[in-house]
Design a protein around this motif. Structure first.
Motif, PDB file in Angstrom:
ATOM      1  N   GLY A 222      53.244  60.004  26.400  1.00  0.00           N
ATOM      2  CA  GLY A 222      54.657  59.933  26.652  1.00  0.00           C
ATOM      3  C   GLY A 222      55.573  59.582  25.264  1.00  0.00           C
ATOM      4  O   GLY A 222      54.879  58.876  24.941  1.00  0.00           O
TER       5      GLY A 222
ATOM      6  N   SER B 166      50.838  56.600  27.712  1.00  0.00           N
ATOM      7  CA  SER B 166      52.347  55.882  27.962  1.00  0.00           C
ATOM      8  C   SER B 166      53.110  55.609  26.567  1.00  0.00           C
ATOM      9  O   SER B 166      52.559  55.165  25.635  1.00  0.00           O
TER      10      SER B 166
ATOM     11  N   GLU C 238      53.859  67.030  34.369  1.00  0.00           N
ATOM     12  CA  GLU C 238      52.422  66.079  33.743  1.00  0.00           C
ATOM     13  C   GLU C 238      52.759  66.284  32.345  1.00  0.00           C
ATOM     14  O   GLU C 238      52.163  67.857  31.718  1.00  0.00           O
TER      15      GLU C 238
ATOM     16  N   ALA D 132      56.735  57.987  30.735  1.00  0.00           N
ATOM     17  CA  ALA D 132      55.309  57.809  31.366  1.00  0.00           C
ATOM     18  C   ALA D 132      54.498  58.568  30.961  1.00  0.00           C
ATOM     19  O   ALA D 132      54.481  60.474  30.517  1.00  0.00           O
ATOM     20  N   ALA D 133      53.181  58.533  31.485  1.00  0.00           N
ATOM     21  CA  ALA D 133      52.476  59.889  30.848  1.00  0.00           C
ATOM     22  C   ALA D 133      50.809  59.505  31.649  1.00  0.00           C
ATOM     23  O   ALA D 133      50.951  58.478  32.549  1.00  0.00           O
ATOM     24  N   THR D 134      50.652  60.880  32.717  1.00  0.00           N
ATOM     25  CA  THR D 134      49.709  60.484  33.572  1.00  0.00           C
ATOM     26  C   THR D 134      48.114  61.559  33.035  1.00  0.00           C
ATOM     27  O   THR D 134      48.658  62.607  32.492  1.00  0.00           O
TER      28      THR D 134
ATOM     29  N   GLY E 162      58.258  62.144  28.775  1.00  0.00           N
ATOM     30  CA  GLY E 162      57.564  61.736  30.011  1.00  0.00           C
ATOM     31  C   GLY E 162      56.951  62.506  31.185  1.00  0.00           C
ATOM     32  O   GLY E 162      57.667  63.919  31.204  1.00  0.00           O
ATOM     33  N   ASN E 163      56.330  62.411  32.304  1.00  0.00           N
ATOM     34  CA  ASN E 163      56.251  63.013  33.399  1.00  0.00           C
ATOM     35  C   ASN E 163      57.704  63.900  33.726  1.00  0.00           C
ATOM     36  O   ASN E 163      58.405  62.604  33.850  1.00  0.00           O
TER      37      ASN E 163
END
Length: 182
Positions: free
Chosen positions: A124, A167, A120, A159-161, A109-110
């Motif tokens: 995810g 995510s 970033e 996690a993803a943004t 992920g991030n």
């Protein structure tokens, strides 16, 4: 593996590690991959049989974690493997103040790292915990002390943004404890 009367393994921390980590992020090596690699844990086993003796003065660890790596578009998945501690037979001796059995999975992920900076991802990685067990089949003269015991079969999605980011999912694994005999 410690097998047979008179067989002894001693140490401060005794670790069996079969971790798998996906590729994709290398400090100071240029751009990060669009798609991070998947990580899958292998098989980590501590096997004590037939009168063997194991003493770890700090801790005993069996770990088969899987960690996906960060990718800017899609991060890798993490899949835990199999981690076991098996004690079987007569006259066994196992002494340690702490035991850790871990077969967790962590999706990429991030990434926030002082060496690499902030990376970033838009998607995810998924994660699945593996399988782990503690099996004790011993007689009444055996002395077995696992001390403080930590079991980890977590599945932690990455996690993803960003706009339309997704995510990763996380699913825990399976653990069993079997005690039989004296």
């Amino acid at each position: 593996e410690v097998t047979g009367v008179g067989s002894t393994l001693s140490g401060a921390t005794i670790t069996v590690n079969a971790a798998g980590v996906g590729g994709g992020v290398t400090p100071n090596a240029g751009p990060v991959a669009d798609i991070g690699g998947n990580g899958r844990g292998g098989s980590a086993r501590v096997n004590l049989e037939d009168g063997g003796s194991l003493t770890a003065t700090t801790g005993l660890i069996a770990s088969a974690s899987g960690t996906g790596q960060t990718g800017t578009v899609q991060s890798g998945n993490g899949q835990g493997g199999t981690a076991d501690i098996i004690v079987s037979g007569p006259g066994m001796n196992l002494q340690t103040p702490q035991t850790i059995v871990s077969a967790g999975g962590v999706g990429g992920g991030n990434l926030f790292d002082p060496m690499v900076g902030t990376i970033e991802t838009l998607a995810g990685g998924d994660a699945q915990g593996g399988v782990a067990s503690i099996i004790v089949i011993a007689d009444e003269i055996s002395t077995i002390n696992f001390g403080d015991t930590i079991l980890n079969l977590s599945g932690v999605g990455g996690a993803a943004t960003g706009e339309n980011a997704v995510s990763g999912d996380g699913i825990s694994g399976n653990f069993s404890i079997t005690a039989n005999g004296g």
